[in-house]
Scaffold this motif. Structure first.
Motif, PDB file in Angstrom:
ATOM      1  N   GLU A 140       0.858  -1.183   0.000  1.00 28.69           N
ATOM      2  CA  GLU A 140       0.000   0.000   0.000  1.00 28.69           C
ATOM      3  C   GLU A 140       0.893   1.232   0.000  1.00 28.69           C
ATOM      4  O   GLU A 140       2.074   1.168   0.360  1.00 28.69           O
ATOM      5  CB  GLU A 140      -0.917   0.014   1.232  1.00 28.69           C
ATOM      6  CG  GLU A 140      -1.869  -1.171   1.308  1.00 28.69           C
ATOM      7  CD  GLU A 140      -2.882  -1.182   0.170  1.00 28.69           C
ATOM      8  OE1 GLU A 140      -3.167  -0.099  -0.381  1.00 28.69           O
ATOM      9  OE2 GLU A 140      -3.388  -2.270  -0.156  1.00 28.69           O
ATOM     10  N   GLY A 141       0.308   2.355  -0.398  1.00 21.98           N
ATOM     11  CA  GLY A 141       1.093   3.577  -0.506  1.00 21.98           C
ATOM     12  C   GLY A 141       1.808   3.976   0.762  1.00 21.98           C
ATOM     13  O   GLY A 141       2.917   4.506   0.726  1.00 21.98           O
ATOM     14  N   ASN A 142       1.192   3.716   1.910  1.00 24.68           N
ATOM     15  CA  ASN A 142       1.793   4.154   3.168  1.00 24.68           C
ATOM     16  C   ASN A 142       2.783   3.148   3.739  1.00 24.68           C
ATOM     17  O   ASN A 142       3.317   3.349   4.828  1.00 24.68           O
ATOM     18  CB  ASN A 142       0.693   4.441   4.204  1.00 24.68           C
ATOM     19  CG  ASN A 142      -0.161   3.215   4.499  1.00 24.68           C
ATOM     20  OD1 ASN A 142       0.001   2.176   3.875  1.00 24.68           O
ATOM     21  ND2 ASN A 142      -1.065   3.355   5.453  1.00 24.68           N
ATOM     22  N   GLU A 143       3.012   2.032   3.015  1.00 26.04           N
ATOM     23  CA  GLU A 143       3.952   1.053   3.534  1.00 26.04           C
ATOM     24  C   GLU A 143       5.068   0.702   2.547  1.00 26.04           C
ATOM     25  O   GLU A 143       5.824  -0.239   2.765  1.00 26.04           O
ATOM     26  CB  GLU A 143       3.224  -0.230   3.932  1.00 26.04           C
ATOM     27  CG  GLU A 143       2.546  -0.949   2.787  1.00 26.04           C
ATOM     28  CD  GLU A 143       1.879  -2.244   3.228  1.00 26.04           C
ATOM     29  OE1 GLU A 143       1.763  -2.471   4.447  1.00 26.04           O
ATOM     30  OE2 GLU A 143       1.486  -3.017   2.341  1.00 26.04           O
ATOM     31  N   TYR A 145       7.823   2.318   1.919  1.00 19.88           N
ATOM     32  CA  TYR A 145       9.150   2.490   2.487  1.00 19.88           C
ATOM     33  C   TYR A 145       9.502   1.308   3.380  1.00 19.88           C
ATOM     34  O   TYR A 145      10.641   0.807   3.362  1.00 19.88           O
ATOM     35  CB  TYR A 145       9.232   3.792   3.280  1.00 19.88           C
ATOM     36  CG  TYR A 145      10.601   4.036   3.873  1.00 19.88           C
ATOM     37  CD1 TYR A 145      11.699   4.252   3.045  1.00 19.88           C
ATOM     38  CD2 TYR A 145      10.803   4.048   5.256  1.00 19.88           C
ATOM     39  CE1 TYR A 145      12.960   4.458   3.578  1.00 19.88           C
ATOM     40  CE2 TYR A 145      12.059   4.255   5.793  1.00 19.88           C
ATOM     41  CZ  TYR A 145      13.132   4.462   4.952  1.00 19.88           C
ATOM     42  OH  TYR A 145      14.387   4.661   5.479  1.00 19.88           O
ATOM     43  N   SER A 146       8.543   0.822   4.132  1.00 18.96           N
ATOM     44  CA  SER A 146       8.766  -0.340   4.982  1.00 18.96           C
ATOM     45  C   SER A 146       9.079  -1.571   4.140  1.00 18.96           C
ATOM     46  O   SER A 146       9.995  -2.346   4.464  1.00 18.96           O
ATOM     47  CB  SER A 146       7.537  -0.605   5.847  1.00 18.96           C
ATOM     48  OG  SER A 146       7.669  -1.808   6.573  1.00 18.96           O
ATOM     49  N   ALA A 176       4.898   6.155  -5.119  1.00 21.42           N
ATOM     50  CA  ALA A 176       4.612   6.105  -3.683  1.00 21.42           C
ATOM     51  C   ALA A 176       5.890   6.266  -2.866  1.00 21.42           C
ATOM     52  O   ALA A 176       5.901   6.931  -1.826  1.00 21.42           O
ATOM     53  CB  ALA A 176       3.934   4.780  -3.346  1.00 21.42           C
ATOM     54  N   ASN A 179       7.047   9.896  -2.929  1.00 21.89           N
ATOM     55  CA  ASN A 179       6.143  10.776  -2.188  1.00 21.89           C
ATOM     56  C   ASN A 179       6.124  10.494  -0.691  1.00 21.89           C
ATOM     57  O   ASN A 179       5.480  11.215   0.079  1.00 21.89           O
ATOM     58  CB  ASN A 179       4.713  10.650  -2.737  1.00 21.89           C
ATOM     59  CG  ASN A 179       4.576  11.252  -4.120  1.00 21.89           C
ATOM     60  OD1 ASN A 179       5.254  12.214  -4.443  1.00 21.89           O
ATOM     61  ND2 ASN A 179       3.698  10.676  -4.926  1.00 21.89           N
ATOM     62  N   SER A 180       6.819   9.468  -0.284  1.00 19.11           N
ATOM     63  CA  SER A 180       6.837   9.112   1.130  1.00 19.11           C
ATOM     64  C   SER A 180       7.612  10.161   1.927  1.00 19.11           C
ATOM     65  O   SER A 180       8.737  10.520   1.582  1.00 19.11           O
ATOM     66  CB  SER A 180       7.486   7.736   1.321  1.00 19.11           C
ATOM     67  OG  SER A 180       7.670   7.460   2.688  1.00 19.11           O
ATOM     68  N   THR A 181       7.011  10.664   2.989  1.00 18.19           N
ATOM     69  CA  THR A 181       7.683  11.669   3.826  1.00 18.19           C
ATOM     70  C   THR A 181       8.824  11.060   4.628  1.00 18.19           C
ATOM     71  O   THR A 181       9.662  11.789   5.152  1.00 18.19           O
ATOM     72  CB  THR A 181       6.671  12.290   4.806  1.00 18.19           C
ATOM     73  OG1 THR A 181       6.071  11.246   5.599  1.00 18.19           O
ATOM     74  CG2 THR A 181       5.588  13.034   4.047  1.00 18.19           C
ATOM     75  N   GLU A 182       8.890   9.739   4.685  1.00 15.48           N
ATOM     76  CA  GLU A 182       9.923   9.072   5.473  1.00 15.48           C
ATOM     77  C   GLU A 182      11.285   9.104   4.806  1.00 15.48           C
ATOM     78  O   GLU A 182      12.301   8.931   5.467  1.00 15.48           O
ATOM     79  CB  GLU A 182       9.533   7.613   5.732  1.00 15.48           C
ATOM     80  CG  GLU A 182       8.269   7.442   6.547  1.00 15.48           C
ATOM     81  CD  GLU A 182       7.940   5.978   6.742  1.00 15.48           C
ATOM     82  OE1 GLU A 182       8.456   5.388   7.702  1.00 15.48           O
ATOM     83  OE2 GLU A 182       7.176   5.432   5.933  1.00 15.48           O
TER      84      GLU A 182
END
Length: 296
Positions: A140-143, A145-146, A176, A179-182
């Motif tokens: 998913e977009g919010n994961e 980086y993980s 994604a 665009n990740s802030t991390e």
């Protein structure tokens, strides 16, 4: 005509071979195949070296003996592909034959040969990751980086932290990730050598990020007389991580065969027969060094 001679045909083959290596996103794997030795049209020998680790030194008996194993692995190139290209006599005058032929052949390699080779190489490497149980499904977009850091850490944990890694990403995963802030402050631009060309690529913690067109990032393809296309059961490959030296791309371009209109029995046209043998191989010692993230 001067066009129809071995020197011209050989020059065409050489230049097109360079273009394949330089335009392909997976072309740098060919840099790892310099010790490969052809023993037939489609068979190549690639050495795989294994050592015994250090032993205690004994003051009386001296050094403990250890064997160096050099396994000469034989691989058969799975892909034997070609195409006869024709340029009508009326499309050129005699003085412009070589120039127009070079443009046509170059465009054919850039738009047809390179995408097919990239698709095949990436899908096969992802297949290795799956076979070795180093593939995970879904992101998913919010994961992203993980997923990225986990894949990188897994490869480094097995291959070592001194290995130069590369990460192939499809457009959705790349967008994604960027665009990740991390990772905003962790993105740098670094040098990346591919054959004789030095490229500038984005990297995260020293890992080169290589964006790849979506149609080249599938888990399976069909190859036929019309080119290639994703198989019905194919999944999207979002991320593929491995050492830059983790695979060997072996390719052999046959010398271009050129026929002038007087020799062409089928048409009043110049005909150029292009043929390429290729495959990508992963040595046994590198099989565990590939991680993939695919769609669920």
């Amino acid at each position: 005509m001067s066009l129809n001679n071995l020197a011209t045909a050989t020059k065409f083959s050489s230049e097109l071979d360079k273009m394949v290596a330089q335009k392909s996103v997976t072309g740098f794997f060919a840099d790892n195949a310099f010790r490969a030795k052809f023993v037939g049209a489609k068979t190549v020998i690639v050495p795989d070296i294994d050592f015994v680790g250090l032993a205690d030194y004994d003051r009386d008996t001296g050094f403990a003996k250890g064997q160096t194993t050099v396994a000469q692995e034989s691989y058969t190139l799975a892909k034997d592909r070609g195409r006869a290209l024709q340029i009508d006599r009326e499309d050129m005058d005699e003085t412009g034959v070589a120039n127009l032929a070079g443009q046509v052949l170059g465009e054919f390699v850039r738009t047809k040969v390179v995408p097919e080779m990239d698709a095949y190489v990436i899908s096969k490497l992802a297949g290795v990751a799956t076979t070795q149980s180093h593939s995970v499904a879904g992101w998913e977009g919010n994961e992203v980086y993980s997923k990225f850091t986990t894949a990188v850490n897994n490869v480094q944990g097995r291959a070592g932290f001194g290995e130069e890694l590369v990460a192939f990403v499809n457009p959705a995963f790349y967008a994604a990730l960027m665009n990740s802030t991390e990772i905003t402050r962790q993105i740098t631009v670094s040098d990346f050598k591919q054959g004789e060309v030095n490229l500038k690529v984005k990297s995260i913690n020293g890992v080169a990020i290589i964006p790849v067109a979506a149609d080249r990032m599938k888990t399976a393809y069909t190859f036929d007389n019309e080119g290639f296309k994703a198989a019905e059961e194919a999944k999207d490959i979002g991320l593929l991580v491995l050492p830059k030296k983790g695979a060997s791309l072996v390719k052999k371009t046959e010398t271009m065969r050129i026929f002038i209109p007087e020799q062409n029995k089928d048409a009043d046209a110049y005909q150029f027969n292009y043929r390429l043998h290729y495959d990508v191989f992963v040595k046994k010692s590198n099989l565990d060094f590939i991680e993939a993230v695919v769609s669920a």
